[in-house]
Structures are given as C-alpha cells and as structure tokens.
Design an enzyme around this catalytic site. Structure first.
Site, PDB file in Angstrom:
ATOM      1  N   TYR A  60       0.842  -1.194   0.000  1.00  0.00           N
ATOM      2  CA  TYR A  60       0.000   0.000   0.000  1.00  0.00           C
ATOM      3  C   TYR A  60       0.881   1.250   0.000  1.00  0.00           C
ATOM      4  O   TYR A  60       0.679   2.179  -0.785  1.00  0.00           O
ATOM      5  CB  TYR A  60      -0.901  -0.021   1.238  1.00  0.00           C
ATOM      6  CG  TYR A  60      -1.876   1.120   1.323  1.00  0.00           C
ATOM      7  CD1 TYR A  60      -3.170   0.980   0.849  1.00  0.00           C
ATOM      8  CD2 TYR A  60      -1.499   2.336   1.872  1.00  0.00           C
ATOM      9  CE1 TYR A  60      -4.073   2.025   0.915  1.00  0.00           C
ATOM     10  CE2 TYR A  60      -2.389   3.392   1.944  1.00  0.00           C
ATOM     11  CZ  TYR A  60      -3.675   3.231   1.467  1.00  0.00           C
ATOM     12  OH  TYR A  60      -4.555   4.272   1.538  1.00  0.00           O
ATOM     13  N   LYS A 102     -22.961   0.845  20.076  1.00  0.00           N
ATOM     14  CA  LYS A 102     -22.720   2.280  20.239  1.00  0.00           C
ATOM     15  C   LYS A 102     -21.224   2.490  20.440  1.00  0.00           C
ATOM     16  O   LYS A 102     -20.672   2.231  21.499  1.00  0.00           O
ATOM     17  CB  LYS A 102     -23.499   2.820  21.427  1.00  0.00           C
ATOM     18  CG  LYS A 102     -23.409   4.331  21.525  1.00  0.00           C
ATOM     19  CD  LYS A 102     -24.428   4.873  22.518  1.00  0.00           C
ATOM     20  CE  LYS A 102     -24.427   6.389  22.508  1.00  0.00           C
ATOM     21  NZ  LYS A 102     -23.121   6.947  22.882  1.00  0.00           N
TER      22      LYS A 102
HETATM   23  O1  JCF Z   1     -22.222   4.691  17.743  1.00  0.00           O
HETATM   24  C1  JCF Z   1     -22.626   5.746  18.169  1.00  0.00           C
HETATM   25  N1  JCF Z   1     -21.919   6.387  19.065  1.00  0.00           N
HETATM   26  C2  JCF Z   1     -23.914   6.336  17.690  1.00  0.00           C
HETATM   27  C3  JCF Z   1     -24.313   7.625  18.045  1.00  0.00           C
HETATM   28  C4  JCF Z   1     -24.710   5.583  16.835  1.00  0.00           C
HETATM   29  C5  JCF Z   1     -25.882   6.092  16.344  1.00  0.00           C
HETATM   30  O2  JCF Z   1     -26.621   5.369  15.520  1.00  0.00           O
HETATM   31  C6  JCF Z   1     -26.313   7.407  16.688  1.00  0.00           C
HETATM   32  C7  JCF Z   1     -25.524   8.172  17.557  1.00  0.00           C
HETATM   33  C8  JCF Z   1     -25.952   9.465  17.860  1.00  0.00           C
HETATM   34  C9  JCF Z   1     -27.139   9.936  17.326  1.00  0.00           C
HETATM   35  N2  JCF Z   1     -27.468   7.896  16.162  1.00  0.00           N
HETATM   36  C10 JCF Z   1     -27.879   9.141  16.478  1.00  0.00           C
HETATM   37  C11 JCF Z   1     -29.136   9.635  15.905  1.00  0.00           C
END
Ligand code: JCF
Length: 691
Positions: free
Chosen positions: A38, A117
């Site tokens: 790469y 998340k």
């Molecule tokens: O992964 C996250 N930190 C994450 C934050 C994922 C999501 O689908 C989010 C978010 C913050 C706001 N969705 C919204 C609407």
C-alpha cells in the site's frame, strides 16, 4: 520518458488500486494487500503527481495529508441538527421505549435497526456530486467545527463515493474512533519515546480530530463507522434505516459489522445481551447499543422531544470507569525482574467486578499522572485487561501528599533496582536470587501455553518456593508426594489454619498425587513449548516456534551464534542478543540440563540449515507483483533454498526479485548497484534447484 498521457493513465490506475485496497480494508474488512505494498503504491502516486502537478485532484489519496496547519477551526452550522440519543440503563426503560412506539403507531413488535454504540466522536461528512467537500464535528449539535483537513487523513473516510445513484448532495453521519489495538500500539510507542499517552481510545479520537496540524492527525490511527444520513438533495433514500445503511456501504462507507434487525422488546434485549457478551472481543470500544425504529415513516410519526428523537434509544452498558482512592502504591516484581508500580485502592465495583488494585505500568507513568498515596483517581476496567489508573482528580487531593518515587531496593529480595539507559522499566538486579522472579518464572513455565502443568496455581508456587525447597523449574521434577504433603503441613503451621493434612489425610494425598501426575505428564512436550517455557526475554510464542522450526533440535539452537540466529525469519540482532545472553548464563544451562536429565523431552528434526541450500547466506528482497506465485509462496521457496528474505533493500542485499510494477525498492536496488532478477530468472533458478 513517460508521456503526459502515460502518467495520467498510471495515476488513474494507482488511485483505483489504492481506493480498492482502502475499501476492502475498511468497509469489507478483508485486507487485500500488505501495508508495505500500500505504501509503495501511495509513494509512486505521490512521485507521479509531483512530476505532473496537473494530475493532482482534491480527491486523490495523496491529498489525505499535506494540508497546512490552521490557527483555528471555522464554525459549521448543521442544517439538520445532530441530535443526541436518549439513554437507558435498565430493561424497564427499554420496555417503556418500545411500548410508547407500539401505542403511538398502533403496531406490535415493530422492527428496529440495532447497532453497537461506538465510543468515539460524532462527525458529519458532506459530499457534493460524489466528492467529499466538508467534514465537521457534532459540536453542540447545532454548530460544530470544520475539521475537513483532519478528516481527509482518516483512510476509512471515502474522498469520493463508489457505485452509483447517490444523491447530488449527501451528508453522512457517523463516529470517528480509535481501534483498541491501534490505541494500545500508539501508547506503547508514546511511552517508549517519552511522549504523552492517550487516556483512552475515545479521548484519542477526539483529541486527534481537534489537532490544528493535520499531519498530527494523520499519524493517529483513526477509523470511522457511518450510522445515519443528514441532508440529502437531488436523490432519494430507501424507506428503512437498515436499507440505507446497506446503501451507504455500497457507496464506500464503513458500517459496523455487528448491525442487526430485531423485533419488539425481546429482540432488542437479546441483541443487547449478545453484543454485551462479545464486547471484549470487538476491536473497538463500545459503551452500549443503539436501537432505531427501522421504518422512516414510523420515525416521522414519532418525532422528537427536546434534543433527542423518540424513535431511537441508546441502551448503555454499566460504566467501566469509577472513582476511588489510592491507599498505597506498591511495587511488583515480574519474571524478568521488571518492577511494576501498582496502586492499592479502596475497593470499588467497576462494571460488575470489585477492583482493589490497578496497574500504574511504570515509574514514568506514575510521574506523568502524578499519582500520590491519598489521591482520588479514576480507574478503568476494560474487559479482560488489568484495571488501570486513568487519571487523578486534582480537586480531591488531600493536603500533605508527596510525589511518588520508585524505591531503591527490590521489596522482595532487597537487591538494588536498576534502570538501563533509555529504558522505561526499572528491574530488580537480584536475578534468580530474587524469590519473586523465581516464582514468576515457575508460573510461566507451568502456564497453559508453555508446559501446561495443571494444578500448579499461584498459591502453590508461592508455597513451593517459600517452603518446598523449589529453587528452579528443574526442582519440580524431583518432587514426590511426601514432599508436597510436608510442604503443606509447614504452610498450615505458618498460617495457623486447621491442618487438613491431618484431618483429611486421604484428600490431601489425592491432591498431591494429582499434582505429581500432572508434573510427570508435562515431560512429554514440544521444542516450541519448551523454548517458550524457558522465558527467554523477547522470545514469545511466535519466536519460539520459528526457532524450533529452524533449528529442529535444542543442541542445534545452543550451538548457534548471532549469524545463524539472525537467519531465522523475523529474528534480528536484538532478539538474537537476548537468546545468546540467556544461554550464556551458566545457571540457565544447568537448569536446561537438569530438565533434560529429569526426562523432559520432545521430538526433534534435522536443522533446516540455511547453510545447506544453494542460496545459503544470501539475502533476497521481493518487490512488485509476481505472476506465477504469491509473495508468500516465492518467499517460502527461496527460504527453502537457504535464502533469507528481507523487507528492504540495503548494501547487504544479494539480489532483488522485481515483478511487474515494482517501485521504490527497485529504484533503491539500482541506486546501490544490487543485482536485479526478473521473474523469469527466478523461475528458472527455482526449477534448476528443485525449489
Ligand atoms: O455509535 C454511536 N456512538 C452512535 C451515536 C450511533 C448512532 O446510531 C447514533 C448516535 C448518535 C445519534 N445515532 C444518532 C441519531
């Protein structure tokens, strides 16, 4: 001389190759080329663009770095606000969330898009006519900062879109994060160089994006996941969130591989538990999962409250960081004598486990954090890693504390603690005189991936060294049942415990018989495990395996000098030096002989002596693409003939094998006057020598 048209075509081809490699790595998670390859492609493109500046385009991969430092970030107003998410910690809160949607929409068990998340920093990426034009932080949700130059350096962020049918204007939102492994590697490097370490991957991502100099951001190993769409103009999206995510993936955005679709409360909770169980195994930090009502018409019907949508919920995991106080700072001595400062803490539950100790890594780290006895600190326990002190809470420092200092002497054997020039660690100079080092080396020897002696636990090793007359691992094989029972009686006397050996004689002797049997079983092993078990500094499992493969027998290894050792793949002068020093030590030789005499044995084979083959003593470098075999095959066949295959060209290189599209290594070889073989010559040679 290349014509301008040749250069243009070559640049297009290189860009396509680099973008394809990025896409496979970041989006498909299937790396297709080696890092070195790469880098070579990228360097060639850079050189080409330097010679032909008219070829430079803002979305060329070379433009990821190079922007000049800014003095401040411009403000960006988010046309559609970047909302936050309502949080839930308990199942009942999730039940309320689902019930509200069911009641409002009049549906049962609606579909939710589910995702981990990720613990990073929310950002917005704007594309016009498929080209990345602006990136911004979330900021307060209404106004963020323009960090376009920094986001360009993040290779997971596409500079232009793939595929087709994207809207003319597309704003993609997602999370920039630092993978766990990259975070650990970054901090290890920073510690070595005496630079500031990053407190955690999240701060790593946030701090990196807020660097005024994009060159600094470029050196931080950041990644990105897309999770939503903001503004769109001149195009449409599918009717559900999950289909939109699939579309984003096609357009070149990385989307978490853990995304799912779940129905109703039970589906959500099952997803939460499944991801929770996998949390430590994921390559990035997460602090919970996110549920989103999948259908956009449903989302519109639910609407918003204050700053958060009613159609989405973040279901958080219990916190991994807690506050507690430092009651003492002690020093632990490891197998190689390394002195590790450890904070003894007022017990505190962290993510379900009571933490009473946390590592402070080394003296430099204590100084950097300025941790003192009496301080209130933040401790962090991430999965299966040892809890660590993240930082001090300065407002809570009591009066009269003092900076901590590494003691002068080993707390176990009183030998002096010493530090080598340029090293971060202090070591006990007591060597095998130090009971702590002896205990650790016995534990390592008996561990599962070494000789795997079942039942030789922490406490028993302590007793064996303190009361059982075990000085080295070789003494283990002299032990008899009676010795173990006598040792146990002495331990009971010392501790003043009820003498089990008297009360339940049969049970105690069963324990001793089992341990003796396990020790006996461990005698049948492999050379690879044996070498790993010895605990030679710098020799981990991979190196032990390479040594065993290469030398075939212990005697061949013991007879090797530096030249022979560095013929082994991936062994350089430093590791070779550690191995030689270990075997030079008379005590180590004696232990090895005693182990052999006790009957520790393994199958051996004739050495794969490099000095035997027609390419013995030759160092070969491979570059470019070979047609008839992969790099690995070519490497293996050359090694089978005695060659050492190296990664970079130097004066010591015997010859370079150049495939098609060979780049800087070939130039270097020409520059140094190193012999160059083409693929045909290599093939003929291999055929003639049966390689
Ligand atoms: O992964 C996250 N930190 C994450 C934050 C994922 C999501 O689908 C989010 C978010 C913050 C706001 N969705 C919204 C609407």
């Amino acid at each position: 001389m290349k014509t301008a048209e040749d250069a243009r075509r070559r640049a297009l081809r290189l860009r396509a190759q680099i973008e394809d490699a990025n896409y496979r790595y970041y989006v498909l998670d299937e790396p297709s080329i080696a890092d070195a390859e790469y880098d070579r492609l990228l360097r060639e493109l850079e050189e080409l663009e330097r010679a032909h500046p008219e070829l430079v385009a803002p979305d060329s991969p070379t433009q990821r770095v190079g922007a000049r430092p800014a003095s401040e970030f411009a403000e960006v107003r988010h046309e559609i606000p970047m909302l936050s998410l309502a949080n839930a910690f308990r199942d009942e809160e999730v039940a309320d969330f689902v019930r509200r949607i069911e009641d409002t929409l009049g549906v049962k068990d609606p579909a939710f898009s589910t995702e981990p998340k990720v613990d990073g920093l929310a950002i917005s990426l704007r594309y016009e006519d498929g080209v990345f034009v602006r990136g911004a932080t979330r900021g307060d949700g209404t106004t963020g900062e323009d960090v376009t130059a920094n986001l360009r350096t993040v290779r997971a962020v596409p500079l232009h879109l793939r595929g087709h049918d994207w809207p003319r204007v597309l704003e993609v939102r997602g999370e920039v994060y630092m993978p766990k492994a990259a975070f650990a590697a970054y901090n290890a490097q920073a510690l070595k160089r005496g630079e500031k370490t990053l407190a955690n991957p999240r701060n790593g991502a946030a701090g990196s994006l807020r660097q005024l100099d994009p060159q600094v951001t470029a050196r931080r190993p950041l990644a990105f996941f897309a999770y939503a769409v903001g503004v769109i103009d001149g195009g449409t999206l599918p009717p559900t969130h999950s289909q939109t995510l699939a579309r984003l993936r096609e357009w070149g955005f990385p989307v978490s591989g853990e995304i799912g679709l779940a129905h109703g409360l039970d589906g959500l909770l099952a997803y939460y538990r499944r991801i929770g169980a996998r949390r430590d195994a994921l390559p990035y930090e997460i602090d919970g999962v996110v549920y989103k009502l999948d259908r956009y018409d449903g989302q519109r019907a639910m609407g918003f409250v204050a700053r958060a949508p009613r159609w989405a919920l973040a279901h958080k995991f219990p916190a991994q960081e807690e506050m507690t106080t430092v009651e003492a700072i002690e020093v632990q001595i490891g197998r190689t004598g390394a002195a590790t400062p450890v904070a003894r803490l007022a017990p505190v539950p962290v993510a379900g486990v009571t933490v009473t100790n946390a590592t402070l890594h080394n003296a430099d780290q204590v100084a950097r954090l300025d941790v003192r006895v009496g301080d209130t600190v933040i401790v962090r326990r991430a999965g299966d890693v040892i809890p660590e002190v993240v930082r001090v809470v300065p407002e809570r420092r009591p009066r009269g504390t003092h900076p901590w200092q590494m003691p002068k002497h080993c707390p176990v054997c009183r030998s002096e603690l010493v530090r080598e020039e340029g090293e971060a660690v202090w070591r006990c100079s007591g060597g095998l005189y130090c009971p702590a080092q002896r205990k650790e080396s016995i534990r390592h020897f008996a561990s599962r991936r070494a000789l795997d002696i079942e039942g030789l636990g922490e406490r028993i090793v302590d007793d064996l060294v303190e009361l059982g007359g075990v000085e080295s691992v070789a003494d283990l094989y002299r032990l008899r049942v009676d010795d173990l029972l006598a040792m146990k009686r002495r331990a009971e006397e010392r501790d003043g415990t009820v003498p089990e050996t008297v009360k339940k004689g049969r049970i105690a002797s069963k324990w001793a018989e089992n341990l003796i049997a396990a020790i006996a079983r461990s005698k049948d092993t492999t050379l690879e495990r044996f070498l790993y078990a010895l605990g030679i500094p710098e020799v981990g499992e991979a190196t032990a395996k390479a040594l065993a493969r290469h030398f075939g027998s212990l005697d061949a290894l013991l007879a090797a000098g530096e030249a022979e050792l560095t013929e082994v793949p991936d062994i350089g002068p430093v590791v070779a030096g550690c191995i030689l020093a270990f075997f030079r030590e008379r005590h180590n030789r004696a232990v090895i002989e005693a182990l052999r005499a006790a009957g520790v044995r393994w199958p051996e084979h004739a050495p794969r002596r490099a000095s035997a083959g027609p390419l013995a003593g030759k160092t070969v470098v491979l570059t470019g693409t070979l047609g008839a075999f992969t790099r690995d095959e070519a490497k293996e066949r050359l090694e089978a003939l005695g060659a050492k295959v190296a990664g970079s060209v130097s004066k010591k290189t015997s010859f370079v094998v150049a495939g098609s599209e060979a780049g800087s290594k070939l130039d270097k070889a020409r520059e140094l006057g190193v012999e160059i073989w083409d693929e045909a010559r290599l093939q003929t040679f291999l055929e003639q020598h049966g390689g």
